[in-house]
Scaffold this motif. Sequence first.
Motif, PDB file in Angstrom:
ATOM      1  N   PHE A  26       0.827  -1.213   0.000  1.00 16.38           N
ATOM      2  CA  PHE A  26       0.000   0.000   0.000  1.00 16.38           C
ATOM      3  C   PHE A  26       0.863   1.265   0.000  1.00 16.38           C
ATOM      4  CE2 PHE A  26      -2.704  -3.282   1.797  1.00 16.38           C
ATOM      5  CZ  PHE A  26      -3.834  -3.138   1.034  1.00 16.38           C
ATOM      6  N   ARG A  27       1.988   1.211  -0.626  1.00 20.15           N
ATOM      7  CA  ARG A  27       2.834   2.380  -0.848  1.00 20.15           C
ATOM      8  C   ARG A  27       3.700   2.105  -2.067  1.00 20.15           C
ATOM      9  NH1 ARG A  27       8.180   1.703   0.334  1.00 20.15           N
ATOM     10  NH2 ARG A  27       8.770  -0.016   1.735  1.00 20.15           N
ATOM     11  N   TRP A  28       4.294   3.164  -2.604  1.00 17.20           N
ATOM     12  CA  TRP A  28       5.179   2.997  -3.747  1.00 17.20           C
ATOM     13  C   TRP A  28       6.559   2.535  -3.274  1.00 17.20           C
ATOM     14  CZ3 TRP A  28       4.276   3.899  -9.033  1.00 17.20           C
ATOM     15  CH2 TRP A  28       2.962   4.265  -9.319  1.00 17.20           C
ATOM     16  N   PRO A  29       7.214   1.680  -4.035  1.00  8.48           N
ATOM     17  CA  PRO A  29       8.558   1.252  -3.663  1.00  8.48           C
ATOM     18  C   PRO A  29       9.565   2.374  -3.878  1.00  8.48           C
ATOM     19  CG  PRO A  29       7.986   0.388  -5.824  1.00  8.48           C
ATOM     20  CD  PRO A  29       6.749   1.048  -5.288  1.00  8.48           C
ATOM     21  N   THR A  30      10.669   2.318  -3.150  1.00  8.96           N
ATOM     22  CA  THR A  30      11.757   3.256  -3.393  1.00  8.96           C
ATOM     23  C   THR A  30      12.481   2.846  -4.675  1.00  8.96           C
ATOM     24  OG1 THR A  30      13.367   1.975  -2.139  1.00  8.96           O
ATOM     25  CG2 THR A  30      12.027   3.579  -0.905  1.00  8.96           C
ATOM     26  N   TYR A  31      13.283   3.731  -5.173  1.00  8.65           N
ATOM     27  CA  TYR A  31      14.059   3.407  -6.366  1.00  8.65           C
ATOM     28  C   TYR A  31      14.989   2.232  -6.086  1.00  8.65           C
ATOM     29  CZ  TYR A  31      12.601   7.419  -9.185  1.00  8.65           C
ATOM     30  OH  TYR A  31      11.863   8.301  -9.952  1.00  8.65           O
ATOM     31  N   LYS A  32      15.580   2.215  -4.894  1.00 10.24           N
ATOM     32  CA  LYS A  32      16.490   1.122  -4.537  1.00 10.24           C
ATOM     33  C   LYS A  32      15.745  -0.207  -4.471  1.00 10.24           C
ATOM     34  CE  LYS A  32      20.036  -0.298  -1.211  1.00 10.24           C
ATOM     35  NZ  LYS A  32      19.603  -1.713  -1.251  1.00 10.24           N
ATOM     36  N   GLU A  33      14.546  -0.197  -3.890  1.00  5.59           N
ATOM     37  CA  GLU A  33      13.769  -1.432  -3.804  1.00  5.59           C
ATOM     38  C   GLU A  33      13.437  -1.963  -5.194  1.00  5.59           C
ATOM     39  OE1 GLU A  33      11.368  -0.862   0.419  1.00  5.59           O
ATOM     40  OE2 GLU A  33      10.649   0.162  -1.386  1.00  5.59           O
ATOM     41  N   LEU A  34      13.087  -1.069  -6.110  1.00  6.48           N
ATOM     42  CA  LEU A  34      12.808  -1.507  -7.476  1.00  6.48           C
ATOM     43  C   LEU A  34      14.057  -2.042  -8.158  1.00  6.48           C
ATOM     44  CD1 LEU A  34      10.349   1.192  -8.844  1.00  6.48           C
ATOM     45  CD2 LEU A  34       9.908  -1.251  -8.604  1.00  6.48           C
ATOM     46  N   ALA A  35      15.157  -1.338  -7.983  1.00  3.82           N
ATOM     47  CA  ALA A  35      16.411  -1.775  -8.603  1.00  3.82           C
ATOM     48  C   ALA A  35      16.822  -3.150  -8.083  1.00  3.82           C
ATOM     49  CB  ALA A  35      17.516  -0.750  -8.340  1.00  3.82           C
ATOM     50  N   ASP A  36      16.678  -3.372  -6.777  1.00  2.00           N
ATOM     51  CA  ASP A  36      17.035  -4.668  -6.195  1.00  2.00           C
ATOM     52  C   ASP A  36      16.117  -5.773  -6.697  1.00  2.00           C
ATOM     53  OD1 ASP A  36      19.052  -3.454  -4.786  1.00  2.00           O
ATOM     54  OD2 ASP A  36      17.942  -3.339  -2.891  1.00  2.00           O
ATOM     55  N   ARG A  37      14.827  -5.500  -6.752  1.00  2.00           N
ATOM     56  CA  ARG A  37      13.865  -6.512  -7.177  1.00  2.00           C
ATOM     57  C   ARG A  37      14.058  -6.914  -8.637  1.00  2.00           C
ATOM     58  NH1 ARG A  37       8.667  -7.289  -4.597  1.00  2.00           N
ATOM     59  NH2 ARG A  37       8.788  -6.623  -2.423  1.00  2.00           N
ATOM     60  N   LEU A  38      14.422  -5.934  -9.470  1.00  2.00           N
ATOM     61  CA  LEU A  38      14.527  -6.187 -10.906  1.00  2.00           C
ATOM     62  C   LEU A  38      15.958  -6.460 -11.363  1.00  2.00           C
ATOM     63  CD1 LEU A  38      11.986  -3.442 -11.957  1.00  2.00           C
ATOM     64  CD2 LEU A  38      11.678  -5.901 -12.250  1.00  2.00           C
ATOM     65  N   GLY A  39      16.898  -6.431 -10.421  1.00  2.00           N
ATOM     66  CA  GLY A  39      18.276  -6.745 -10.768  1.00  2.00           C
ATOM     67  C   GLY A  39      18.983  -5.661 -11.549  1.00  2.00           C
ATOM     68  N   PHE A  40      18.560  -4.398 -11.370  1.00  2.00           N
ATOM     69  CA  PHE A  40      19.214  -3.293 -12.058  1.00  2.00           C
ATOM     70  C   PHE A  40      20.515  -2.954 -11.332  1.00  2.00           C
ATOM     71  CE2 PHE A  40      14.808  -1.503 -13.404  1.00  2.00           C
ATOM     72  CZ  PHE A  40      14.722  -2.486 -14.364  1.00  2.00           C
ATOM     73  N   SER A  41      21.530  -2.625 -12.085  1.00  2.00           N
ATOM     74  CA  SER A  41      22.803  -2.240 -11.475  1.00  2.00           C
ATOM     75  C   SER A  41      22.801  -0.792 -11.012  1.00  2.00           C
ATOM     76  CB  SER A  41      23.945  -2.460 -12.473  1.00  2.00           C
ATOM     77  OG  SER A  41      23.724  -1.701 -13.662  1.00  2.00           O
TER      78      SER A  41
END
Length: 216
Positions: free
Chosen positions: A23-38
């Motif tokens: 029930f909130r938006w993810p942080t940029y870091k959380e998205l990067a970690d989840r999607l494997g972005f460097s």
Amino acid sequence: MADLTNKQQQFYDTLIAYVRKHFRWPTYKELADRLGFSSENSVTQYYNALVSKQFLKKDSQGNYTFTNPTDVWMARDEEQVSRSIPILGEITAGTMEEAIEADLGEITIGDFFPNASNVFGLRVKGDSMKGLGISTGDKVILSKTELRDGDVGAVLYNGDTTLKRAHVRKNGVRLEPANPDHDDIIIEPGEFEEVRVLGKYLGHISEDGLVKASYN
């Protein structure tokens, strides 16, 4: 709205799954970690792509919202309200007898609403239905079905959603709050096609427990 690439769709689905769960938006870091972005710069690029393709909107403060809120709020069947209560045995309600321990299954939300189908939950924000005891943070339980005159339900209208009591008339629909501090919402007959019923209110869960709608 343009089609998304496979990677953009994966990013969008990840956003939806995260917001549904937290029930909130993810942080940029959380998205990067989840999607494997460097780099978190990749997150920005995907956000920009989804905005340009009109799947997301960005306001002047840099906050994102979904262009189609039902993508998030209409839960899939496997994401229905499903926390269960284990039944650990039998106890007499007559004469005193020894308790019998056994695994007798579970109680689920379906046991409380046995006649409902396609059940899902939404978390409430606002106080327009406080007359029904529904407050911010409560979870309303809804069924994907049509609303009859006088039913309470979640409605999508002009891109916005609301929980109200619906009064259906030939000259339009009146969405009535359960709080005198809020005004009715009047929908004229010519605007019916812009209305989408998300679900009928079955009850809600608050800090005090489960409350069922009076018409169940």
